[in-house]
Design a protein around this motif. Structure first.
Motif, mmCIF file in Angstrom:
data_model
loop_
_atom_site.group_PDB
_atom_site.id
_atom_site.type_symbol
_atom_site.label_atom_id
_atom_site.label_comp_id
_atom_site.label_asym_id
_atom_site.label_seq_id
_atom_site.Cartn_x
_atom_site.Cartn_y
_atom_site.Cartn_z
ATOM 1 N N ALA A 1 -0.704 0.149 11.258
ATOM 2 C CA ALA A 1 -1.699 1.594 11.864
ATOM 3 C C ALA A 1 -0.909 2.332 10.994
ATOM 4 O O ALA A 1 0.809 2.551 11.062
ATOM 5 N N VAL A 2 -1.352 3.284 9.955
ATOM 6 C CA VAL A 2 -0.866 4.635 8.509
ATOM 7 C C VAL A 2 -1.358 5.661 9.164
ATOM 8 O O VAL A 2 -3.038 5.671 10.101
ATOM 9 N N ILE A 3 -0.562 6.602 9.047
ATOM 10 C CA ILE A 3 -0.749 8.089 9.949
ATOM 11 C C ILE A 3 -1.208 9.093 9.037
ATOM 12 O O ILE A 3 -0.354 8.512 7.558
ATOM 13 N N GLY A 4 -2.586 9.432 8.936
ATOM 14 C CA GLY A 4 -2.915 10.266 7.651
ATOM 15 C C GLY A 4 -3.188 11.649 7.937
ATOM 16 O O GLY A 4 -3.279 12.504 6.781
ATOM 17 N N CYS A 5 -2.352 12.476 9.119
ATOM 18 C CA CYS A 5 -2.095 13.435 8.864
ATOM 19 C C CYS A 5 -0.843 14.140 9.689
ATOM 20 O O CYS A 5 -0.438 13.107 10.630
ATOM 21 N N VAL B 1 -5.287 8.841 12.372
ATOM 22 C CA VAL B 1 -4.681 7.312 12.046
ATOM 23 C C VAL B 1 -5.437 6.872 10.633
ATOM 24 O O VAL B 1 -7.018 7.945 10.862
ATOM 25 N N SER B 2 -5.261 6.824 9.569
ATOM 26 C CA SER B 2 -5.803 6.789 8.309
ATOM 27 C C SER B 2 -6.522 5.186 8.076
ATOM 28 O O SER B 2 -7.389 5.062 6.931
ATOM 29 N N GLY B 3 -5.819 4.367 8.460
ATOM 30 C CA GLY B 3 -5.917 3.047 8.745
ATOM 31 C C GLY B 3 -5.106 1.633 8.761
ATOM 32 O O GLY B 3 -3.966 2.373 9.447
ATOM 33 N N PHE B 4 -5.605 0.752 8.902
ATOM 34 C CA PHE B 4 -4.499 -0.868 9.113
ATOM 35 C C PHE B 4 -4.203 -1.228 8.431
ATOM 36 O O PHE B 4 -4.875 -1.327 7.285
ATOM 37 N N THR B 5 -3.048 -1.991 8.398
ATOM 38 C CA THR B 5 -2.612 -3.379 7.397
ATOM 39 C C THR B 5 -2.302 -4.060 7.803
ATOM 40 O O THR B 5 -1.686 -3.479 9.440
ATOM 41 N N LEU C 1 4.628 12.185 10.086
ATOM 42 C CA LEU C 1 3.696 12.515 8.795
ATOM 43 C C LEU C 1 2.686 11.605 8.370
ATOM 44 O O LEU C 1 2.750 10.335 8.492
ATOM 45 N N PRO C 2 2.318 11.927 7.401
ATOM 46 C CA PRO C 2 1.342 11.497 7.200
ATOM 47 C C PRO C 2 1.616 9.758 6.237
ATOM 48 O O PRO C 2 2.320 10.864 5.159
ATOM 49 N N GLY C 3 1.506 8.659 6.146
ATOM 50 C CA GLY C 3 2.169 7.713 5.669
ATOM 51 C C GLY C 3 2.926 6.943 6.612
ATOM 52 O O GLY C 3 3.267 5.832 6.186
ATOM 53 N N ASP C 4 2.934 8.140 7.898
ATOM 54 C CA ASP C 4 4.029 7.488 8.484
ATOM 55 C C ASP C 4 3.622 5.172 8.687
ATOM 56 O O ASP C 4 2.633 5.988 9.315
ATOM 57 N N PRO D 1 0.723 -0.936 0.200
ATOM 58 C CA PRO D 1 -0.279 0.032 -0.119
ATOM 59 C C PRO D 1 0.777 1.385 -0.247
ATOM 60 O O PRO D 1 0.082 2.162 -0.793
ATOM 61 N N LEU D 2 2.130 1.715 0.548
ATOM 62 C CA LEU D 2 3.229 1.992 0.508
ATOM 63 C C LEU D 2 4.204 1.572 0.467
ATOM 64 O O LEU D 2 4.967 1.116 1.242
ATOM 65 N N GLU D 3 4.489 2.307 -0.597
ATOM 66 C CA GLU D 3 5.756 1.103 -1.504
ATOM 67 C C GLU D 3 7.276 2.093 -0.487
ATOM 68 O O GLU D 3 8.308 1.245 0.059
ATOM 69 N N ARG D 4 7.094 3.821 0.005
ATOM 70 C CA ARG D 4 8.909 4.147 0.912
ATOM 71 C C ARG D 4 7.309 5.158 1.936
ATOM 72 O O ARG D 4 8.093 6.067 1.719
ATOM 73 N N PRO D 5 7.263 4.340 2.331
ATOM 74 C CA PRO D 5 6.731 5.411 3.705
ATOM 75 C C PRO D 5 7.614 6.271 4.643
ATOM 76 O O PRO D 5 9.015 5.870 4.281
ATOM 77 N N PRO D 6 7.634 7.312 4.653
ATOM 78 C CA PRO D 6 8.186 8.643 5.358
ATOM 79 C C PRO D 6 9.214 7.629 5.641
ATOM 80 O O PRO D 6 9.782 7.894 6.696
ATOM 81 N N SER D 7 8.709 7.148 7.593
ATOM 82 C CA SER D 7 9.245 6.088 8.412
ATOM 83 C C SER D 7 8.695 4.687 9.031
ATOM 84 O O SER D 7 7.143 4.768 8.727
ATOM 85 N N ILE D 8 9.415 4.206 9.654
ATOM 86 C CA ILE D 8 8.229 2.962 9.982
ATOM 87 C C ILE D 8 9.158 2.417 11.443
ATOM 88 O O ILE D 8 10.444 2.489 11.537
#
Length: 300
Positions: free
Chosen positions: A132-136, A152-156, A245-248, A62-69
């Motif tokens: 969890a994926v951060i949304g804002c 949180v924008s969602g979970f995977t 950040l969004p996408g973390d 879903p996220l190829e390269r998130p800002p951080s993990i």
């Protein structure tokens, strides 16, 4: 809503889709890089393209390269089981606040991708987690805030692959894990937005059964629900004195008996024989009802 990044068979071009049962619908005017934006405000992208059968697409991360993990360890059972091999118990300090380490955003893989065994690794393991994926953009969250989960924008699903032998050596120096972890982290196959968990998230917990199979045989059968620290506490710790950040991506840590290390300890007589560490060609599948199946193959 369930959002995914997919490509058509024999194509490297990707698209953002909504997943419904056994079909997907392309989200018009939005690309894969806008997954978090669509998850936060789906009404802004109401138009869909023609349906495509799920069997005709390949799911990407879903996220190829998130800002951080950031990967936490919030399941007491996992820690207790792991330490029991050395006759140890979790230190009292572990119960004060959730702990985490940083993983490698450049090593994210998706459903169906191969896991490259690190050189010199003979003890490769899977680890069953929820992410969890951060949304804002947020900072210094308060776990007691009733709206803390709004960021949180969602979970995977997440598979936090571990080279146990490499990690054991480097952690003797009270640092790491480093090379024991940063070769692969699986995410996917899709993101489930928070509206599907409205009732559950009031307690800060996703109550979802999860299994893991190795070559078709169930090894792990547990739930994401039994957290020592629920998601609000995780978010508070992750955002303390910094900015998310969004996408973390924020991993929950491994559920109880969610890895081979624990399963080998659970039944010492049969553990080493049945629950051997992963070999080249092994297929590992993590599955949960709302999250689908995250499947990877081990490769030298």
């Amino acid at each position: 809503m369930r959002l995914a990044v997919v490509s058509l068979a024999r194509s490297e071009d990707t698209m953002l889709v909504e997943v419904l049962e056994d079909v997907v619908f392309p989200i018009l005017d939005a690309g894969p890089s806008q997954l978090v934006e669509v998850a936060r405000a789906p009404h802004a992208w109401p138009d869909r393209g023609p349906q495509i059968f799920m069997s005709d697409v390949r799911f990407r991360a879903p996220l190829e390269r998130p800002p951080s993990i950031r990967d936490f360890m919030v399941y007491e059972a996992h820690l207790v089981n792991s330490l029991s091999a050395w006759g140890q118990r979790p230190p009292e300090s572990w119960y004060r606040e959730p702990v985490f380490y940083f993983s490698n955003p450049a090593a994210v893989i998706g459903d169906g991708d191969v896991v490259r065994r690190p050189s010199l690794c003979k003890k490769l393991d899977y680890e069953v987690e929820l992410a969890a994926v951060i949304g804002c953009e947020v900072s210094d969250l308060d776990a007691s805030d009733p709206n803390v989960m709004d960021c949180v924008s969602g979970f995977t699903l997440m598979n936090d692959w571990s080279a146990r032998d490499l990690a054991a050596e480097e952690m003797k120096h009270h640092l790491g894990p480093a090379k024991g972890k940063d070769f692969s982290t699986s995410l996917g196959p899709w993101l489930v937005t928070t509206d599907e968990f409205s009732g559950e998230l009031s307690n800060g917990i996703v109550s979802e059964r999860v299994t893991a199979r190795v070559n078709g045989e169930i090894y792990t059968d547990n739930s994401f629900a039994d957290m020592t620290f629920p998601w609000p506490a995780i978010l508070q710790r992750a955002s303390a004195n910094t900015t998310l950040l969004p996408g973390d991506v924020i991993g929950s840590g491994t559920v109880g008996f969610g890895c081979l290390l624990e399963l080998r300890i659970k039944n010492k007589e049969l553990g080493f024989e049945k629950y051997r560490f992963l070999e080249d060609g092994d297929v590992v599948e993590i599955e949960a009802p709302r999250f689908g199946v995250l499947r990877n193959i081990v490769q030298a």
